[in-house]
Design a protein around this motif. Structure first.
Motif, PDB file in Angstrom:
ATOM      1  N   ASN A  81      37.737  41.459  50.612  1.00  0.00           N
ATOM      2  CA  ASN A  81      37.425  41.159  51.810  1.00  0.00           C
ATOM      3  C   ASN A  81      38.874  40.867  52.561  1.00  0.00           C
ATOM      4  OD1 ASN A  81      34.772  41.183  51.538  1.00  0.00           O
ATOM      5  ND2 ASN A  81      34.705  39.118  50.686  1.00  0.00           N
ATOM      6  N   THR A  82      39.923  40.808  51.930  1.00  0.00           N
ATOM      7  CA  THR A  82      41.024  40.568  52.781  1.00  0.00           C
ATOM      8  C   THR A  82      42.137  41.673  52.553  1.00  0.00           C
ATOM      9  OG1 THR A  82      40.771  38.272  51.708  1.00  0.00           O
ATOM     10  CG2 THR A  82      43.038  38.834  52.560  1.00  0.00           C
ATOM     11  N   HIS A  83      42.953  42.103  53.610  1.00  0.00           N
ATOM     12  CA  HIS A  83      43.279  43.275  53.926  1.00  0.00           C
ATOM     13  C   HIS A  83      44.669  42.828  54.961  1.00  0.00           C
ATOM     14  CE1 HIS A  83      40.106  45.483  52.724  1.00  0.00           C
ATOM     15  NE2 HIS A  83      39.253  44.759  53.659  1.00  0.00           N
ATOM     16  N   LEU A  84      45.681  43.395  54.433  1.00  0.00           N
ATOM     17  CA  LEU A  84      46.975  43.182  55.452  1.00  0.00           C
ATOM     18  C   LEU A  84      47.471  44.884  55.813  1.00  0.00           C
ATOM     19  CD1 LEU A  84      49.235  41.812  56.894  1.00  0.00           C
ATOM     20  CD2 LEU A  84      50.532  42.077  54.690  1.00  0.00           C
ATOM     21  N   SER A  85      47.520  45.079  56.791  1.00  0.00           N
ATOM     22  CA  SER A  85      48.256  46.454  57.278  1.00  0.00           C
ATOM     23  C   SER A  85      49.284  46.062  58.396  1.00  0.00           C
ATOM     24  CB  SER A  85      46.959  47.255  58.092  1.00  0.00           C
ATOM     25  OG  SER A  85      46.457  46.607  59.105  1.00  0.00           O
ATOM     26  N   ALA A  86      50.039  46.997  57.819  1.00  0.00           N
ATOM     27  CA  ALA A  86      51.762  46.827  59.020  1.00  0.00           C
ATOM     28  C   ALA A  86      52.099  48.629  59.243  1.00  0.00           C
ATOM     29  CB  ALA A  86      52.545  46.218  58.381  1.00  0.00           C
ATOM     30  N   GLY A  87      52.645  48.633  60.321  1.00  0.00           N
ATOM     31  CA  GLY A  87      53.138  49.885  60.603  1.00  0.00           C
ATOM     32  C   GLY A  87      54.239  49.892  61.649  1.00  0.00           C
TER      33      GLY A  87
END
Length: 175
Positions: free
Chosen positions: A145-151
């Motif tokens: 249930n926990t996500h980190l996205s970066a770009g």
């Protein structure tokens, strides 16, 4: 020299392409039996497998211009390192407000489980500057249930000014 290579490539793409299109009467004779005859499409598009890749192109027009686009796409590798795709393309537009020629190349990479991606693209307008653009993104799954996205992205007309830089990140937890 580069213009000659692009023009040669475009001529090769036109020579290798097999363009065929069924007429409206053949395709949809039952469906459009009582309808007015519709206008014939103005664009001709093709793609053909060549040398482990694909040659693609479009010839067409709008109300005030003629255009042609052609290119070549190929999967460079597709294994446990991920998927790397390459593409080279060019276009020519003839219009009332002026003409333009444009060509470029692009590399797209995605890892095997599709949670990381990167792109590098070089473009050149004939009579203009060369532009380089790169983008990358990554997703980290901490639990279900926990996500980190970066770009981030960076783009610059080579030899002119400072680059345009963009960064973004998002933390998400689904309750």
């Amino acid at each position: 020299m580069q213009v000659q290579i692009i023009l040669g490539f475009a001529l090769l793409a036109c020579a290798c392409a097999q363009v065929s299109q069924a007429s409206y009467e053949e395709r949809d004779s039952d469906h459009y039996k009582f309808a007015k005859p519709s206008r014939h499409p103005r664009d001709v598009t093709w793609d053909k497998k060549v040398g482990g890749g694909k040659v693609f192109g479009t010839l067409g027009n709008t109300d005030d211009s003629l255009f042609g686009k052609a290119g070549y796409k190929k999967d460079i590798f597709n294994d446990d390192r991920g998927i790397l795709k390459g593409e080279a393309y060019g276009s020519r537009v003839l219009g009332a407000s002026g003409d333009s020629s444009y060509f470029g190349g692009k590399l797209d990479w995605a890892n095997a489980n599709k949670n990381a991606e990167a792109t590098l693209e070089l473009t050149k307008q004939i009579g203009g500057r060369t532009n380089a653009a790169a983008a990358a993104s990554k997703v980290w799954n901490f639990d279900k249930n926990t996500h980190l996205s970066a770009g981030g992205t960076v783009s610059q007309d080579l030899g002119r000014g400072k680059p345009d830089v963009g960064l973004a990140a998002k933390f998400e937890h689904i309750w």
